[in-house]
Design an enzyme around this catalytic site. Sequence first.
Site, PDB file in Angstrom:
ATOM      1  N   ALA A   4       4.582   4.114   2.783  1.00  0.00           N
ATOM      2  CA  ALA A   4       4.091   2.964   2.225  1.00  0.00           C
ATOM      3  C   ALA A   4       4.174   1.621   3.218  1.00  0.00           C
ATOM      4  O   ALA A   4       4.834   1.856   4.213  1.00  0.00           O
ATOM      5  CB  ALA A   4       4.798   2.531   1.030  1.00  0.00           C
ATOM      6  N   LYS A   5       3.585   0.491   2.924  1.00  0.00           N
ATOM      7  CA  LYS A   5       3.972  -0.435   3.740  1.00  0.00           C
ATOM      8  C   LYS A   5       3.599  -1.679   2.985  1.00  0.00           C
ATOM      9  O   LYS A   5       2.705  -1.573   1.976  1.00  0.00           O
ATOM     10  CB  LYS A   5       3.022  -0.319   4.954  1.00  0.00           C
ATOM     11  CG  LYS A   5       3.726  -1.422   6.136  1.00  0.00           C
ATOM     12  CD  LYS A   5       4.773  -0.818   6.917  1.00  0.00           C
ATOM     13  CE  LYS A   5       5.337  -1.423   7.917  1.00  0.00           C
ATOM     14  NZ  LYS A   5       6.324  -0.866   8.753  1.00  0.00           N
ATOM     15  N   GLY A   6       4.134  -2.898   3.340  1.00  0.00           N
ATOM     16  CA  GLY A   6       3.868  -4.018   2.659  1.00  0.00           C
ATOM     17  C   GLY A   6       3.917  -5.381   3.678  1.00  0.00           C
ATOM     18  O   GLY A   6       4.436  -5.144   4.691  1.00  0.00           O
ATOM     19  N   VAL A   8       0.939  -1.130  -0.059  1.00  0.00           N
ATOM     20  CA  VAL A   8       0.040  -0.144   0.015  1.00  0.00           C
ATOM     21  C   VAL A   8       0.873   1.299  -0.080  1.00  0.00           C
ATOM     22  O   VAL A   8       1.832   1.484   0.835  1.00  0.00           O
ATOM     23  CB  VAL A   8      -0.928  -0.013   1.238  1.00  0.00           C
ATOM     24  CG1 VAL A   8      -1.665   1.240   1.460  1.00  0.00           C
ATOM     25  CG2 VAL A   8      -2.101  -1.154   1.169  1.00  0.00           C
TER      26      VAL A   8
END
Length: 427
Positions: free
Chosen positions: A116-118, A71
């Site tokens: 962001a992050k995953g 995201v």
Amino acid sequence: MSTGSAVAEPTRTSVAGPLGEARAQLAEAAAILGYDAAETAVLAAPRREVTVSIPLRRDDGTTEVLTGHRVQHNLSRGPAKGGLRYSPDVDLDEVRALAMWMTWKCALLDVPYGGAKGGVVIDPRQYSTAELERVTRRYTSEIMPMIGPTRDIPAPDIGTDEQTMAWMMDTYSVASGHTVLGVVTGKPISLGGSLGRASATSRGVVYTALAALRHLAIDPASATAAVQGFGKVGRGTARFLDEAGVRVTAVSDQYGAVWCGDGLDLPALEDHVDRTGSVTGWSGAEPVENDVLLALDVDLLVPAAVEGVIHRGNAAAVRARVVVEGANGPTTTEADRLLEERGVLVVPDILANAGGVVVSYFEWVQANQAYWWSEAEVEARLADRMAGAWQDVLAASRQHDCSLRTAATCLAVRRVAEAHRQRGLYP
Ligand code: NAD
């Protein structure tokens, strides 16, 4: 920014869990800053989200399909930046919340990134190294169009490490036809990593913890601390607190906690963890329940594990005078309010654990310039940034007579909103 009709979904704070917490924090800051519903909706909405399938060939020849997310919450101040988490508890809403917090963290520390992050839904302890390499390479290849040194730069988080980053960098570089060091941070030193990155988050946590203790006129040399989580953040935090003269009486990991009123012998405990993989079973301290650690009579409590551990049900039991959030989102909104009412000083995650993203930024700068700094340079610049952010947040909290979290969120949200306004709304 548009002042037209607002999108309801991205601002809905009734969502449970970290996303609800993140949205509630934004809503409070937006109200203080006087932003209308449409502006707030723009700030709340993730810019891009992708969910991918990761087919994995297991070592025994069978195939299984895992799920991954990435995201990008906001791109207004620069490329997206945020960790990659491997955990069975990963879900899209959690990744959305963590991405939003990254946006505010980068803005607060004034590093030129969005958030962001995953995450991949996997328990890494159940998979071999070869399997984890295949998962990482396939995930990287599936999200390839979104990432890159000018687009989105992943880094380690729960369940991932410098080896994961090396595999990501290699996968991206092979597809690009040349080595691209700036695509991830938190890489091994031998592969373009930065000196001081591995310890940066913990160092930042300890800078802010010592500043917070001094702010309350507590001498660190006579202070006690408990640290929840003994991974990349918690372990270094305990060690640096100990080195600063703070008596660390308890630490924990997901398997249990250990306590010693005279202070833990941290080098001996670290040896035990290196041999066994857990703080439990160590003969140098008494075993205690994980929940007991949060309620110990200490000056400083550092939750450095996962989200939501201090909640409505246990906030009243917290006896520490200062809570410094090493983890992202460890305190729920209700617990935050209960702690504030009782005069407990909470140093929020977007400030306390920002040392990692600051030195990730330094690593990216060094990789892009192919020019490396000494560890002393990295640490001096990190200390400067953390001290500056602490002073900014403290001043804002005094000015607006609000908590450190609200002050930090307001400072960050205002910077992002300014970038939105200056860029204008396309088309
Ligand atoms: P990690 O996987 O290295 O370590 C996590 C630790 O928490 C492990 O010791 C694990 O056993 C423990 N743990 C998990 N659940 C627990 C529970 N219920 N009670 C007690 N301990 C528990 O992860 P990390 O990189 O240290 O990340 C920890 C937190 O810090 C996360 O919230 C992460 O998002 C945040 N963070 C990490 C970085 C970084 O640079 N790694 C930067 C900023 C924020």
